[in-house]
Write a protein that holds these residues in place. Structure first.
Motif, mmCIF file in Angstrom:
data_model
loop_
_atom_site.group_PDB
_atom_site.id
_atom_site.type_symbol
_atom_site.label_atom_id
_atom_site.label_comp_id
_atom_site.label_asym_id
_atom_site.label_seq_id
_atom_site.Cartn_x
_atom_site.Cartn_y
_atom_site.Cartn_z
ATOM 1 N N LEU A 195 0.832 -1.206 0.000
ATOM 2 C CA LEU A 195 0.000 0.000 0.000
ATOM 3 C C LEU A 195 0.863 1.251 0.000
ATOM 4 O O LEU A 195 0.530 2.254 -0.640
ATOM 5 N N GLY A 196 1.986 1.207 0.698
ATOM 6 C CA GLY A 196 2.888 2.347 0.741
ATOM 7 C C GLY A 196 3.530 2.648 -0.595
ATOM 8 O O GLY A 196 3.898 3.788 -0.881
ATOM 9 N N GLU A 197 3.674 1.633 -1.450
ATOM 10 C CA GLU A 197 4.236 1.846 -2.786
ATOM 11 C C GLU A 197 3.276 2.605 -3.682
ATOM 12 O O GLU A 197 3.686 3.263 -4.636
ATOM 13 N N PHE A 198 1.986 2.502 -3.373
ATOM 14 C CA PHE A 198 0.989 3.198 -4.176
ATOM 15 C C PHE A 198 0.749 4.618 -3.698
ATOM 16 O O PHE A 198 0.532 5.522 -4.497
ATOM 17 N N SER A 199 0.756 4.803 -2.371
ATOM 18 C CA SER A 199 0.366 6.114 -1.858
ATOM 19 C C SER A 199 0.947 6.358 -0.472
ATOM 20 O O SER A 199 1.081 5.435 0.328
ATOM 21 N N THR A 200 1.293 7.609 -0.230
ATOM 22 C CA THR A 200 1.737 8.002 1.110
ATOM 23 C C THR A 200 0.556 8.480 1.942
ATOM 24 O O THR A 200 0.706 8.781 3.123
ATOM 25 N N LYS A 201 -0.601 8.555 1.305
ATOM 26 C CA LYS A 201 -1.810 8.998 1.994
ATOM 27 C C LYS A 201 -2.624 7.786 2.442
ATOM 28 O O LYS A 201 -2.449 6.683 1.929
ATOM 29 N N PRO A 202 -3.528 7.960 3.401
ATOM 30 C CA PRO A 202 -4.385 6.859 3.837
ATOM 31 C C PRO A 202 -5.193 6.287 2.677
ATOM 32 O O PRO A 202 -5.681 7.014 1.821
#
Length: 255
Positions: A195-202
């Motif tokens: 999930l962190g690879e896709f977005s730094t946001k929630p």
């Protein structure tokens, strides 16, 4: 690269959903019939995680269907489970003549590739990062994540620290809960890392539970290269007898 990451995520997410109790076990003093209720401020992530742990602890198998809005080939498959932890999986990627069947048992994965992609003369090839087959090498990173995911708490661990948990009520026999989780590219948790690879946001998540608190649908709303993508995982056929075994050694190239 984006397509490869999406493929990994689409395979990982369903396994994490069904292996949520693998690292933490069944919490004591938890009733499977209890449900979080009220507004976001009245729903406990710890209580929701405990419900998942308890419900998934009784699973022995599940059927999976994955939809990523047409950006990925369809994925369907079965999981063989022990107390909710995946001990084997059989996943079919794509449809028609271009399907790939990926079987994972005891930490090893075997791929039955589309016609023309396997020149070994045997039905299956052992998936390895060092394979001479480029198509097989492309699967190796996905398999590494799958192996890690099947031994972790995954979704339940994320739920325990989720934000904005909101009870949307029950409709058509399914209990709808929404929340957000934040990824971390440096995390030791495979799901949190993906999930962190896709977005730094929630990342917004929609979770649907049946009457036994088993997840029947989970939708992750992601953003890739500025485009909104929802990966939806559907789970069904819980505890239907499933036997997943590795192909015979003489049927596997590289074994």
């Amino acid at each position: 690269m984006i397509r490869r990451r999406l493929t990994a995520a689409a395979v990982v997410l369903p396994l994490l959903v069904t292996t949520a109790c693998s690292s933490s076990g069944k919490p004591s003093g938890t009733s499977s019939s209890s449900r979080p209720s009220g507004s976001s401020s009245g729903v406990s992530g710890a209580a929701l995680a405990a419900q998942l742990h308890t419900a998934l602890n009784g699973l022995t198998s599940a059927k999976i269907g994955v939809d990523a809005g047409g950006l990925l080939a369809s994925m369907t498959g079965q999981l063989q489970l022990v107390k909710g932890t995946a001990t084997g999986s059989r996943i079919v990627i794509g449809t028609g003549k271009d399907t790939t069947t990926l079987i994972t048992v005891d930490g090893k994965s075997y791929a039955k590739l589309p016609s023309g992609e396997n020149t070994s003369g045997k039905p299956y090839v052992l998936v390895s990062a060092n394979s001479s087959n480029e198509f097989v090498r492309a699967f190796s990173s996905t398999v590494e994540i799958l192996d890690a995911a099947s031994s972790l708490g995954g979704l339940a661990d994320l739920v325990s620290s989720a934000s904005g948990i909101t009870d949307k009520g029950t409709s058509a026999g399914l209990h709808h809960i929404t929340f957000s989780v934040t990824g971390d590219k440096t995390s030791s948790s495979p799901l949190k890392k993906v999930l962190g690879e896709f977005s730094t946001k929630p990342v917004p998540v929609d979770l649907y539970l049946d009457s036994k608190n088993r997840p029947t649908k989970v939708a992750f709303a992601l953003s890739v290269a500025g485009s909104a993508i929802t990966i939806t995982v559907n789970l069904s056929d819980f505890n239907v007898p499933v036997m997943i075994t590795a192909p015979a050694p003489n049927q596997v190239a590289g074994a």
